[in-house]
Enzyme design. Structure first.
Site, short mmCIF file in Angstrom:
data_model
loop_
_atom_site.label_atom_id
_atom_site.label_comp_id
_atom_site.label_asym_id
_atom_site.label_seq_id
_atom_site.Cartn_x
_atom_site.Cartn_y
_atom_site.Cartn_z
N SER A 1 0.84 -1.20 0.00
CA SER A 1 0.00 0.00 0.00
C SER A 1 0.87 1.24 0.00
CB SER A 1 -0.86 -0.02 1.27
OG SER A 1 -1.44 1.24 1.49
N TYR B 1 -1.77 -0.96 11.08
CA TYR B 1 -2.04 -1.49 9.74
C TYR B 1 -0.92 -1.09 8.77
CZ TYR B 1 -3.55 -1.20 4.93
OH TYR B 1 -3.56 -1.27 3.57
N LYS C 1 2.15 -3.42 6.82
CA LYS C 1 2.44 -3.49 5.38
C LYS C 1 3.94 -3.22 5.15
CE LYS C 1 -1.31 -4.69 3.61
NZ LYS C 1 -1.46 -5.83 2.73
C1 UD1 Z 1 -7.16 4.86 3.76
C2 UD1 Z 1 -6.17 4.44 4.80
C3 UD1 Z 1 -4.97 3.85 4.13
C4 UD1 Z 1 -5.39 2.68 3.23
C5 UD1 Z 1 -6.44 3.17 2.22
C6 UD1 Z 1 -7.01 2.02 1.41
C7 UD1 Z 1 -6.64 5.97 6.66
C8 UD1 Z 1 -6.11 7.08 7.51
N1 UD1 Z 1 -5.84 5.56 5.66
O1 UD1 Z 1 -6.54 5.86 2.98
O2 UD1 Z 1 -4.05 3.40 5.09
O3 UD1 Z 1 -4.30 2.16 2.56
O4 UD1 Z 1 -7.52 3.78 2.93
O5 UD1 Z 1 -7.84 2.51 0.40
O6 UD1 Z 1 -7.72 5.46 6.90
N2 UD1 Z 1 -12.91 11.06 3.79
C9 UD1 Z 1 -13.97 11.86 4.19
N3 UD1 Z 1 -15.05 11.27 4.77
C10 UD1 Z 1 -15.14 9.92 4.96
C11 UD1 Z 1 -14.07 9.12 4.54
C12 UD1 Z 1 -12.96 9.71 3.95
O7 UD1 Z 1 -13.91 13.08 4.04
O8 UD1 Z 1 -16.16 9.45 5.50
C13 UD1 Z 1 -11.76 11.69 3.12
C14 UD1 Z 1 -10.43 11.48 3.83
O9 UD1 Z 1 -10.19 12.47 4.78
C15 UD1 Z 1 -9.45 11.51 2.66
C16 UD1 Z 1 -10.25 10.92 1.49
O10 UD1 Z 1 -11.61 11.07 1.86
O11 UD1 Z 1 -9.09 12.83 2.35
C17 UD1 Z 1 -9.97 9.46 1.24
O12 UD1 Z 1 -10.14 8.74 2.44
P1 UD1 Z 1 -10.12 7.12 2.47
O13 UD1 Z 1 -11.00 6.60 1.42
O14 UD1 Z 1 -10.38 6.70 3.87
O15 UD1 Z 1 -8.65 6.77 2.03
P2 UD1 Z 1 -7.23 7.21 2.67
O16 UD1 Z 1 -7.39 7.98 3.92
O17 UD1 Z 1 -6.44 7.83 1.57
#
Ligand code: UD1
Length: 357
Positions: A136, A162, A166
């Site tokens: 990842s 997590y 990795k």
């Molecule tokens: C997350 C994991 C990462 C993992 C990846 C797999 C975290 C901190 N990181 O990455 O380790 O490898 O998923 O796909 O969880 N967001 C919102 N509202 C939500 C959910 C997300 O605003 O309900 C925003 C987040 O702040 C971020 C973006 O959407 O800016 C993407 O979030 P997410 O899909 O959770 O992915 P990552 O944080 O990049």
């Protein structure tokens, strides 16, 4: 015409989201596939095959060989290796919820690290020494520069068990490969895999409240959740919301096939790492807009505080995979949203929806 049967690939975690989509592409490309999965994060259904793999059979018109085996059980795992002539392993099996990993770190290390050690020991015993590892972009921690190249430091700034698991497993595989030249391995660092198979039959089915953005948006669109919380709009990004490199699960799966071909080349030199991403970053608001266009639904949202551990921006430099694997991500953000919506609207409760086939 039936494609000529190729090498046999043992796929750990093959019933999960990334695993099941990769199994489809392996079968479509003529590989023999043996799936090992403990079904801990998978809807089992009422048959001998989990529903995701039944649907893989339906999509590919091929049989899937499946064993309900936990990597923590070396005896059963070895039995599977002894029953088939395995040429290569693709290792997806892992726990992956970031927040949960902070709550129960030992469970994460046991599954992800100990499970990988046992797998590698069994592979060694059975003389199977080729591996594609599901890693990842989380191993890069907080980006020191963007886009992220494979040379970016890893391990520093991994803030949760997590992500560390990795990183640890990547390091372990690398040490193993360099200790014994009969081993070779490729580690694939995924950015943000989203979307679903274009048939709408397989996709991501998170249990409980989704942690990740796209599954949450899809559940708002289908009416399961009321509104999305945007975790912060004061980041140093064009619109203030977090920017990520979303990659269609189909492109990601194809990346595994291209990596496998590379690994099986006689000239392959032992250890390589490739980013799998599109190279383009989209903000949370960009994703909402694309999903609204794809689904015709309004996505209700509110601005909430930043999520601890989140970074402002992350996107790949995907040139190395293009140059060496001849791989590029082809699907657009709109494709990702359209396929995600087809899956979600046809299966509002994931694999538990409707007839269990
Ligand atoms: C997350 C994991 C990462 C993992 C990846 C797999 C975290 C901190 N990181 O990455 O380790 O490898 O998923 O796909 O969880 N967001 C919102 N509202 C939500 C959910 C997300 O605003 O309900 C925003 C987040 O702040 C971020 C973006 O959407 O800016 C993407 O979030 P997410 O899909 O959770 O992915 P990552 O944080 O990049």
């Amino acid at each position: 015409m039936e494609a000529q049967r190729g090498p046999t690939v043992l796929v750990t975690g093959g019933a999960g989201f990334v695993g099941s989509h990769t199994v489809v592409e392996l079968l479509n490309n003529g590989y023999e596939v043996v799936v090992v999965d403990n079904l801990v994060n998978v809807y089992k259904g009422d048959g001998t095959l989990p529903v995701s793999l039944k649907r893989v059979e339906e999509i590919t018109h091929k049989k899937v060989l499946f064993y309900n085996v936990d990597l923590l059980n070396p005896v059963l795992l070895e039995e599977v290796f002894r029953m088939h002539k395995i040429d290569c392993v693709m290792h997806f099996a892992a726990l992956k919820a970031v927040g949960e990993s902070v709550q129960i770190p030992l469970t994460y290390y046991k599954n992800n690290v100990t499970g990988s050690i046992i797998l590698l020991e069994v592979m060694k015993k059975c003389n199977v020494k080729k591996l594609v590892y599901s890693s990842s972009a989380t191993v890069y921690g907080t980006p020191q520069s963007l886009p992220l190249t494979e040379e970016h430091p890893t391990g520093q700034g991994c803030t949760n068990p997590y992500g560390k698991s990795k990183y640890f497993v990547e390091e372990m595989i690398k040490d193993l490969v360099f200790s014994d030249e009969s081993w070779s391995a490729i580690s694939l660092r995924y950015f943000n895999p989203v979307g679903a198979h274009e048939s709408g039959r397989i996709g991501e089915a998170p249990s409980g409240i989704p942690n990740n953005l796209m599954p949450y948006i899809a559940q708002v669109a289908v009416g399961t959740r009321e509104k999305l919380k945007i975790f912060g709009n004061d980041y140093d990004t064009p619109d203030g919301t977090g920017v990520r490199d979303y990659i269609h699960i189909y492109d990601l799966a194809v990346g595994h096939i291209d990596a496998l071909k590379k690994l099986l080349e006689p000239s392959f030199s032992r250890w390589k790492v490739y980013n799998l991403g599109t190279g383009t970053g989209y903000s949370v608001l960009d994703v909402i807009k694309a999903f609204e266009e794809a689904s015709g639904k309004k996505i209700a949202y509110e601005i909430a505080p930043r999520r601890p551990g989140d970074i402002a921006s992350s996107y790949a430099d995907a040139q190395l995979a293009k140059k060496e694997l001849n791989w590029v991500a082809r699907k657009t953000l709109l494709d990702m949203c359209r396929d995600m919506w087809r899956w979600q609207s046809n299966n509002p409760d994931g694999y538990a929806t409707g007839p269990k086939v």
